[in-house]
Design a protein around this motif. Structure first.
Motif, PDB file in Angstrom:
ATOM      1  N   VAL A 169       1.047  -1.183   0.311  1.00 41.77           N
ATOM      2  CA  VAL A 169      -0.057  -0.162  -0.102  1.00 41.77           C
ATOM      3  C   VAL A 169       0.617   1.134   0.032  1.00 41.77           C
ATOM      4  CG1 VAL A 169      -1.578   1.225   0.951  1.00 41.77           C
ATOM      5  CG2 VAL A 169      -1.774  -1.421   1.492  1.00 41.77           C
ATOM      6  N   VAL A 170       1.045   2.028  -0.706  1.00 43.13           N
ATOM      7  CA  VAL A 170       1.609   3.290  -0.824  1.00 43.13           C
ATOM      8  C   VAL A 170       0.700   4.250  -0.699  1.00 43.13           C
ATOM      9  CG1 VAL A 170       2.652   4.531  -2.769  1.00 43.13           C
ATOM     10  CG2 VAL A 170       2.649   2.097  -3.369  1.00 43.13           C
ATOM     11  N   PRO A 171       1.785   4.436   0.769  1.00 39.00           N
ATOM     12  CA  PRO A 171       0.697   5.672   1.505  1.00 39.00           C
ATOM     13  C   PRO A 171       0.773   7.057   0.217  1.00 39.00           C
ATOM     14  CG  PRO A 171       2.929   5.552   2.019  1.00 39.00           C
ATOM     15  CD  PRO A 171       3.397   4.560   1.307  1.00 39.00           C
ATOM     16  N   ALA A 172       0.167   8.109   0.819  1.00 34.07           N
ATOM     17  CA  ALA A 172      -0.467   9.508   0.174  1.00 34.07           C
ATOM     18  C   ALA A 172       1.117   9.667   0.250  1.00 34.07           C
ATOM     19  CB  ALA A 172      -1.248  10.436   1.037  1.00 34.07           C
ATOM     20  N   PRO A 173       0.964  10.648  -1.302  1.00 33.30           N
ATOM     21  CA  PRO A 173       2.193  11.202  -1.438  1.00 33.30           C
ATOM     22  C   PRO A 173       2.758  12.545  -0.762  1.00 33.30           C
ATOM     23  CG  PRO A 173       0.611  11.361  -3.864  1.00 33.30           C
ATOM     24  CD  PRO A 173       0.128  11.292  -2.196  1.00 33.30           C
ATOM     25  N   ARG A 174       3.668  12.432  -0.841  1.00 31.81           N
ATOM     26  CA  ARG A 174       4.505  13.255   0.672  1.00 31.81           C
ATOM     27  C   ARG A 174       5.405  14.364  -0.557  1.00 31.81           C
ATOM     28  NH1 ARG A 174       8.607  10.547   4.664  1.00 31.81           N
ATOM     29  NH2 ARG A 174       8.428  12.774   5.275  1.00 31.81           N
ATOM     30  N   HIS A 175       5.608  15.558   0.075  1.00 37.16           N
ATOM     31  CA  HIS A 175       5.714  17.049  -0.889  1.00 37.16           C
ATOM     32  C   HIS A 175       7.557  16.612  -0.717  1.00 37.16           C
ATOM     33  CE1 HIS A 175       6.961  20.531  -2.984  1.00 37.16           C
ATOM     34  NE2 HIS A 175       7.563  20.359  -1.788  1.00 37.16           N
ATOM     35  N   GLY A 176       8.572  16.713  -1.529  1.00 42.74           N
ATOM     36  CA  GLY A 176       9.359  16.131  -1.832  1.00 42.74           C
ATOM     37  C   GLY A 176      10.172  15.445  -1.549  1.00 42.74           C
ATOM     38  N   TYR A 177       9.380  14.317  -1.910  1.00 41.70           N
ATOM     39  CA  TYR A 177      10.173  12.787  -1.297  1.00 41.70           C
ATOM     40  C   TYR A 177       8.779  11.951  -2.355  1.00 41.70           C
ATOM     41  CZ  TYR A 177      11.857  13.724   3.095  1.00 41.70           C
ATOM     42  OH  TYR A 177      12.112  14.382   4.359  1.00 41.70           O
ATOM     43  N   VAL A 178       9.941  10.399  -3.130  1.00 43.93           N
ATOM     44  CA  VAL A 178       9.479   9.903  -3.845  1.00 43.93           C
ATOM     45  C   VAL A 178       9.338   8.199  -3.377  1.00 43.93           C
ATOM     46  CG1 VAL A 178      10.405   8.774  -5.857  1.00 43.93           C
ATOM     47  CG2 VAL A 178      11.054  11.321  -6.076  1.00 43.93           C
ATOM     48  N   TRP A 179       8.158   7.757  -3.292  1.00 44.25           N
ATOM     49  CA  TRP A 179       7.788   6.571  -3.203  1.00 44.25           C
ATOM     50  C   TRP A 179       9.216   5.275  -4.245  1.00 44.25           C
ATOM     51  CZ3 TRP A 179       6.413   4.363   1.185  1.00 44.25           C
ATOM     52  CH2 TRP A 179       6.476   2.571   0.961  1.00 44.25           C
ATOM     53  N   GLY A 193       8.957  -0.985   0.878  1.00 43.56           N
ATOM     54  CA  GLY A 193       9.228   0.443  -0.135  1.00 43.56           C
ATOM     55  C   GLY A 193       8.833   0.855   1.082  1.00 43.56           C
ATOM     56  N   HIS A 194       9.988   2.379   0.910  1.00 46.75           N
ATOM     57  CA  HIS A 194       9.683   3.029   2.102  1.00 46.75           C
ATOM     58  C   HIS A 194      10.103   5.098   1.617  1.00 46.75           C
ATOM     59  CE1 HIS A 194      14.250   2.613   0.065  1.00 46.75           C
ATOM     60  NE2 HIS A 194      14.313   3.724   0.319  1.00 46.75           N
TER      61      HIS A 194
END
Length: 106
Positions: free
Chosen positions: A47-57, A74-75
């Motif tokens: 489950v990919v968490p909601a996007p975070r500004h300034g970060y890439v999954w 994943g991280h």
């Protein structure tokens, strides 16, 4: 004359110790080829968490350690402007599997 040789030896040892303490630049990247005779299991659903500004999954992947595959979850990784992330993967290489680690590319 014997004292002169001892002084030269002491000076050489001191200079050698000083040179050994000089910092040298570290390699930015080390390339290691990883091969396995066993195919990796299918990728796990994450489950990919909601996007975070300034970060890439960075998606999870199967690594190789102690003669077996192991799952790495994943991280989030800090974004690198001007780059995109290429995920880790395994490719068939003859009768074995070759691992390509994730990396940033321009």
């Amino acid at each position: 004359m014997h004292v002169h040789k001892q002084l030269l030896l002491a000076a050489a040892l001191a200079l050698g110790g000083t040179c050994a303490m000089v910092a040298t630049p570290a390699q930015a990247r080390v390339h290691v080829d990883i091969y396995a005779n066993v195919a990796p299991p299918p990728l796990r659903d994450e489950v990919v968490p909601a996007p975070r500004h300034g970060y890439v999954w960075v998606p999870g992947y199967w690594g190789w350690s102690h003669h077996r595959h192991h799952w790495n979850r994943g991280h989030w990784a800090r974004e690198r402007r001007g780059y995109h992330y290429v995920p880790s993967r395994w490719d068939r290489d003859g009768d074995r599997w070759r691992y390509y680690g994730g990396r940033w590319e321009r």
